[in-house]
Design a protein around this motif. Structure first.
Motif, short mmCIF file in Angstrom:
data_model
loop_
_atom_site.label_atom_id
_atom_site.label_comp_id
_atom_site.label_asym_id
_atom_site.label_seq_id
_atom_site.Cartn_x
_atom_site.Cartn_y
_atom_site.Cartn_z
N GLN A 188 75.93 -80.98 7.75
CA GLN A 188 74.50 -81.82 7.56
C GLN A 188 73.64 -80.87 6.86
O GLN A 188 72.96 -81.00 5.85
CB GLN A 188 74.04 -82.74 8.72
N LYS A 189 73.61 -79.61 7.51
CA LYS A 189 72.72 -78.53 7.13
C LYS A 189 73.01 -78.01 5.76
O LYS A 189 72.27 -78.08 5.04
CB LYS A 189 72.55 -77.53 8.27
N MET A 190 74.29 -77.70 5.51
CA MET A 190 74.78 -77.39 4.13
C MET A 190 74.59 -78.41 3.24
O MET A 190 74.18 -77.76 2.21
CB MET A 190 76.07 -76.86 4.46
N ALA A 191 74.61 -79.50 3.52
CA ALA A 191 74.26 -80.60 2.40
C ALA A 191 73.00 -80.49 2.03
O ALA A 191 72.55 -80.73 1.04
CB ALA A 191 74.73 -81.91 3.16
N LEU A 192 71.96 -80.45 3.06
CA LEU A 192 70.50 -80.52 2.56
C LEU A 192 70.29 -79.22 1.93
O LEU A 192 69.47 -79.01 0.95
CB LEU A 192 69.75 -80.40 4.06
#
Ligand SMILES: [Fe+2]
Length: 233
Positions: free
Chosen positions: A182-186
């Motif tokens: 999720q963090k990488m997606a953001l």
């Protein structure tokens, strides 16, 4: 309707029995009906082509597409259905390129590829270059899901500069694959590196997340921020 700005999906596993996605025609129709209810009007579905695991090619995919189209029409679901593939970048994929086999494309030019989740293909630069030389536009599926590349935004900047388009899974923004993804997606989204979004829908568990609570407004605004090209499909 959660994704009113994205009516086109370009990554899913909806052809029954071809891979680890929809198992039966009933599964397919149920998922398609639910995607339509979310607002999607065009679905370009992309069965896995993974040598030794999902041995698909035009010979398995196109007849299955034809059957599913007929079933969708008979069921009265008003949706445009097309198919390409999600190619694992393995030796088999390289052999297809070397043999100049026609690849299954999204809109005639885009080829959806994925890396292994274990390690990056050593010769990815050459493969992407050869794809471009053969007249295709590569799209790398779910860049946020390759753990071995987490934190390496520069890698993705370089890929994009080399003409590789990046496709984010919407489920990643929901945290479906965990907080690191999720963090990488953001990070990718905030860096303006994402050009396409996809559901990567395989089954009802995915659907339940997509159809559940809408993403928060700030995320939806980022998705509407101008980099996403799904509507061109
Ligand atoms: Fe996929």
């Amino acid at each position: 309707m959660h994704f009113e700005m994205y009516r086109q999906d370009m990554h899913s596993h909806l052809l029954p029995g071809l891979d680890d996605g929809a198992k039966t025609l009933e599964d397919s129709l149920s998922l398609i009906r639910q995607l339509r209810a979310l607002g999607y009007t065009k679905l370009i579905t992309t069965p896995h082509i993974m040598s030794g695991i999902h041995n698909n090619d035009a010979g398995t995919i196109l007849p299955a597409l034809d059957n599913l189209r007929k079933a969708v029409e008979a069921a009265g679901i008003d949706v445009e259905l097309d198919a390409a593939a999600e190619y694992l970048m393995d030796d088999y994929f390289e052999s297809l390129l070397e043999g100049r086999e026609p690849l299954l494309t999204i809109n005639g030019q885009y080829v959806l590829v994925e890396f292994s989740f274990v390690a990056m293909p050593m010769n990815y630069r050459t493969i992407f270059f050869n794809l471009k030389m053969a007249g295709y536009e590569p799209i790398l599926a779910h860049p946020e899901r390759y753990m071995y590349l987490h934190g390496d935004l520069d890698f993705y900047r370089e890929l994009q500069e080399a003409g590789v388009h990046l496709q984010l899974n919407i489920l990643s923004l929901y945290g479906y694959y965990g907080s690191r993804v999720q963090k990488m997606a953001l990070q990718l989204l905030e860096a303006g590196l994402v050009e396409f979004t996809g559901t990567d829908l395989h089954h009802q568990r995915h659907m339940n997340v997509l159809a559940g609570k809408p993403l928060d407004a700030s995320l939806r605004a980022k998705l509407a921020g101008g980099f996403i090209k799904n509507e061109l499909l």
